[in-house]
Design an enzyme around this catalytic site. Sequence first.
Site, PDB file in Angstrom:
ATOM      1  N   ASP A  46       0.925  -1.068  -0.030  1.00 31.75           N
ATOM      2  CA  ASP A  46      -0.023  -0.149  -0.055  1.00 31.75           C
ATOM      3  C   ASP A  46       0.865   1.156  -0.043  1.00 31.75           C
ATOM      4  O   ASP A  46       2.164   1.007   0.381  1.00 31.75           O
ATOM      5  CB  ASP A  46      -0.736  -0.074   1.172  1.00 31.75           C
ATOM      6  CG  ASP A  46      -1.656   1.219   1.350  1.00 31.75           C
ATOM      7  OD1 ASP A  46      -2.211   1.597   0.594  1.00 31.75           O
ATOM      8  OD2 ASP A  46      -1.583   1.736   2.540  1.00 31.75           O
ATOM      9  N   LEU A  47       0.427   2.446  -0.209  1.00 33.02           N
ATOM     10  CA  LEU A  47       1.210   3.669  -0.422  1.00 33.02           C
ATOM     11  C   LEU A  47       1.117   4.555   0.864  1.00 33.02           C
ATOM     12  O   LEU A  47       1.664   4.365   1.489  1.00 33.02           O
ATOM     13  CB  LEU A  47       0.980   4.287  -1.562  1.00 33.02           C
ATOM     14  CG  LEU A  47       1.557   5.673  -1.848  1.00 33.02           C
ATOM     15  CD1 LEU A  47       3.197   5.428  -2.049  1.00 33.02           C
ATOM     16  CD2 LEU A  47       1.002   6.407  -2.986  1.00 33.02           C
ATOM     17  N   ASP A  48      -0.077   4.965   1.031  1.00 35.50           N
ATOM     18  CA  ASP A  48      -0.286   6.100   1.977  1.00 35.50           C
ATOM     19  C   ASP A  48      -0.447   5.519   3.444  1.00 35.50           C
ATOM     20  O   ASP A  48      -1.061   4.551   3.605  1.00 35.50           O
ATOM     21  CB  ASP A  48      -1.645   6.786   1.710  1.00 35.50           C
ATOM     22  CG  ASP A  48      -1.797   7.570   0.663  1.00 35.50           C
ATOM     23  OD1 ASP A  48      -0.938   8.197   0.229  1.00 35.50           O
ATOM     24  OD2 ASP A  48      -2.901   7.411  -0.281  1.00 35.50           O
ATOM     25  N   LYS A  65     -10.963  -0.794  -1.589  1.00 37.43           N
ATOM     26  CA  LYS A  65     -10.806  -1.819  -0.426  1.00 37.43           C
ATOM     27  C   LYS A  65     -11.824  -1.529   0.541  1.00 37.43           C
ATOM     28  O   LYS A  65     -12.305  -0.428   0.736  1.00 37.43           O
ATOM     29  CB  LYS A  65      -9.383  -1.386   0.284  1.00 37.43           C
ATOM     30  CG  LYS A  65      -8.245  -1.430  -0.790  1.00 37.43           C
ATOM     31  CD  LYS A  65      -6.961  -0.835   0.155  1.00 37.43           C
ATOM     32  CE  LYS A  65      -5.944  -0.871  -0.900  1.00 37.43           C
ATOM     33  NZ  LYS A  65      -4.572  -0.014  -0.285  1.00 37.43           N
ATOM     34  N   GLU A  80       0.132  -3.142   4.626  1.00 31.69           N
ATOM     35  CA  GLU A  80      -0.851  -2.401   4.866  1.00 31.69           C
ATOM     36  C   GLU A  80      -1.093  -1.620   6.111  1.00 31.69           C
ATOM     37  O   GLU A  80      -0.758  -2.378   7.198  1.00 31.69           O
ATOM     38  CB  GLU A  80      -2.376  -3.103   4.718  1.00 31.69           C
ATOM     39  CG  GLU A  80      -3.057  -2.982   3.282  1.00 31.69           C
ATOM     40  CD  GLU A  80      -3.708  -1.678   2.937  1.00 31.69           C
ATOM     41  OE1 GLU A  80      -3.740  -0.896   3.941  1.00 31.69           O
ATOM     42  OE2 GLU A  80      -3.638  -1.359   1.709  1.00 31.69           O
ATOM     43  N   ASP A  81      -1.526  -0.297   6.200  1.00 32.23           N
ATOM     44  CA  ASP A  81      -1.667   0.271   7.393  1.00 32.23           C
ATOM     45  C   ASP A  81      -3.141   0.342   7.685  1.00 32.23           C
ATOM     46  O   ASP A  81      -3.490   1.226   8.706  1.00 32.23           O
ATOM     47  CB  ASP A  81      -1.244   1.653   7.333  1.00 32.23           C
ATOM     48  CG  ASP A  81      -1.581   2.630   6.436  1.00 32.23           C
ATOM     49  OD1 ASP A  81      -2.400   2.234   5.363  1.00 32.23           O
ATOM     50  OD2 ASP A  81      -2.205   3.820   6.865  1.00 32.23           O
ATOM     51  N   VAL A  95      -9.450   3.784   2.118  1.00 39.11           N
ATOM     52  CA  VAL A  95     -10.870   3.736   1.477  1.00 39.11           C
ATOM     53  C   VAL A  95     -11.066   5.034   0.029  1.00 39.11           C
ATOM     54  O   VAL A  95     -10.012   5.965   0.395  1.00 39.11           O
ATOM     55  CB  VAL A  95     -11.977   4.257   2.631  1.00 39.11           C
ATOM     56  CG1 VAL A  95     -13.166   4.626   1.899  1.00 39.11           C
ATOM     57  CG2 VAL A  95     -11.891   3.341   3.476  1.00 39.11           C
ATOM     58  N   LYS A 108      -5.571   7.860  -6.343  1.00 45.67           N
ATOM     59  CA  LYS A 108      -5.360   8.459  -7.727  1.00 45.67           C
ATOM     60  C   LYS A 108      -3.925   9.395  -7.950  1.00 45.67           C
ATOM     61  O   LYS A 108      -3.538   9.819  -8.827  1.00 45.67           O
ATOM     62  CB  LYS A 108      -6.514   9.085  -8.233  1.00 45.67           C
ATOM     63  CG  LYS A 108      -7.645   8.338  -8.171  1.00 45.67           C
ATOM     64  CD  LYS A 108      -9.027   9.170  -9.047  1.00 45.67           C
ATOM     65  CE  LYS A 108      -9.817   8.161  -9.568  1.00 45.67           C
ATOM     66  NZ  LYS A 108     -11.156   8.563  -9.188  1.00 45.67           N
ATOM     67  N   SER A 113      -2.613   0.639  -4.224  1.00 46.19           N
ATOM     68  CA  SER A 113      -3.057   1.561  -3.642  1.00 46.19           C
ATOM     69  C   SER A 113      -4.276   2.286  -4.092  1.00 46.19           C
ATOM     70  O   SER A 113      -4.736   2.119  -5.424  1.00 46.19           O
ATOM     71  CB  SER A 113      -1.993   2.770  -3.605  1.00 46.19           C
ATOM     72  OG  SER A 113      -2.586   4.088  -3.287  1.00 46.19           O
ATOM     73  N   THR A 130       1.799   9.970   4.283  1.00 52.07           N
ATOM     74  CA  THR A 130       0.607  10.905   3.486  1.00 52.07           C
ATOM     75  C   THR A 130      -0.634  10.714   4.414  1.00 52.07           C
ATOM     76  O   THR A 130      -1.576  11.650   4.161  1.00 52.07           O
ATOM     77  CB  THR A 130       0.560  10.558   2.231  1.00 52.07           C
ATOM     78  OG1 THR A 130       0.439   9.077   2.040  1.00 52.07           O
ATOM     79  CG2 THR A 130       1.587  11.257   1.281  1.00 52.07           C
ATOM     80  N   LYS A 155      -9.116   5.516   6.078  1.00 51.01           N
ATOM     81  CA  LYS A 155      -7.946   4.797   5.718  1.00 51.01           C
ATOM     82  C   LYS A 155      -7.923   3.679   4.495  1.00 51.01           C
ATOM     83  O   LYS A 155      -8.644   2.770   4.819  1.00 51.01           O
ATOM     84  CB  LYS A 155      -6.886   4.314   6.644  1.00 51.01           C
ATOM     85  CG  LYS A 155      -6.088   5.614   7.454  1.00 51.01           C
ATOM     86  CD  LYS A 155      -5.237   5.098   8.446  1.00 51.01           C
ATOM     87  CE  LYS A 155      -4.609   6.273   9.158  1.00 51.01           C
ATOM     88  NZ  LYS A 155      -3.844   5.946  10.303  1.00 51.01           N
TER      89      LYS A 155
HETATM   90  C1  BG6 Z   1      -5.805   5.753   0.291  1.00 52.15           C
HETATM   91  C2  BG6 Z   1      -5.680   6.749   1.592  1.00 52.15           C
HETATM   92  O1  BG6 Z   1      -4.340   5.233   0.010  1.00 52.15           O
HETATM   93  O2  BG6 Z   1      -6.121   6.439  -0.849  1.00 52.15           O
HETATM   94  C3  BG6 Z   1      -6.927   7.009   1.732  1.00 52.15           C
HETATM   95  O3  BG6 Z   1      -5.336   5.759   2.562  1.00 52.15           O
HETATM   96  C4  BG6 Z   1      -7.409   8.126   0.471  1.00 52.15           C
HETATM   97  O4  BG6 Z   1      -7.016   7.935   2.956  1.00 52.15           O
HETATM   98  C5  BG6 Z   1      -7.246   7.160  -0.729  1.00 52.15           C
HETATM   99  O5  BG6 Z   1      -8.971   8.370   0.402  1.00 52.15           O
HETATM  100  C6  BG6 Z   1      -7.634   7.778  -2.095  1.00 52.15           C
HETATM  101  O6  BG6 Z   1      -6.587   8.814  -2.428  1.00 52.15           O
HETATM  102  P1  BG6 Z   1      -6.507   9.942  -3.346  1.00 52.15           P
HETATM  103  O7  BG6 Z   1      -5.307  10.399  -3.383  1.00 52.15           O
HETATM  104  O8  BG6 Z   1      -6.923   9.356  -4.767  1.00 52.15           O
HETATM  105  O9  BG6 Z   1      -7.515  11.022  -2.789  1.00 52.15           O
HETATM  106 MG    MG Z   2      -2.751   3.332   3.615  1.00 51.05          MG
END
Ligand code: BG6
Ligand code: MG
Length: 219
Positions: free
Chosen positions: A8-10, A144, A168-169, A46, A116, A113, A16, A44
């Site tokens: 996973d990224l964030d 997810k 994953e977090d 989502v 976007k 992830s 982030t 998170k």
């Molecule tokens: C997930 C985050 O990785 O990406 C969520 O944990 C976030 O918090 C989701 O809403 C969508 O991210 P983005 O950058 O497309 O708004």
């Molecule tokens: Mg995450």
Amino acid sequence: MKKGFIFDLDGVIVDTAKYHFLAWQNLASSLGISFSEEQNEQLKGVSRVRSLEKILEWGNTSISQEEFNRLMTEKNEEYLVYISKMDATEILQGVPEVLNYLKLKEQGIALGSASKNARIILEKVHLQNMFDVIVDGTNVSKAKPDPEVFVNGAQELNISPKDCIVFEDSVAGIQAANAADMISIGIGDATILHEADYIFNDFTEIKEEFINQLITTIK
Ligand code: BG6
Ligand code: MG
């Protein structure tokens, strides 16, 4: 043996999660909706759309589609300001070492992830070349805890899901990995991520012996 390691990224590779929290908190307060850290935990992993739907549900608030779109854009614009200032110092501790070891061991490495903005972030922290495959919010249709993002990652790596390991977090992400029949590794608080197969506070706790064990274990 070649396994697939899906990150996973964030909140896993980069910190982030705090920027998403700040932007959602500002949006909620502009609508007069209170927004706690506990509620943030449920956002998170989502998708952006589903996150705003949940905040509106918590605040018992309904708005027009036009307003919904405007708020999503506004949230993302604020988030983009935060991430525009990112650099490699925001890679979470221990992550480069684990990625380098996996490369050395010639394992499959994928990003899975919901974001976007994933590619922009990877470029900012100079990690885009570490991944054989990138699956992000621009190429999945189900958020997810649906396993789609990880199943697609395994498919693109050309590795069977049962030979994949997910870092994953988020609760939603652990559930997605479990639903995909992959090994789930939670990074963070064990009381929150208790559904994971393994849990670590951060990547500095993940030693080479453990990775070797993951590479050789047959599920
Ligand atoms: C997930 C985050 O990785 O990406 C969520 O944990 C976030 O918090 C989701 O809403 C969508 O991210 P983005 O950058 O497309 O708004
Ligand atoms: Mg995450």
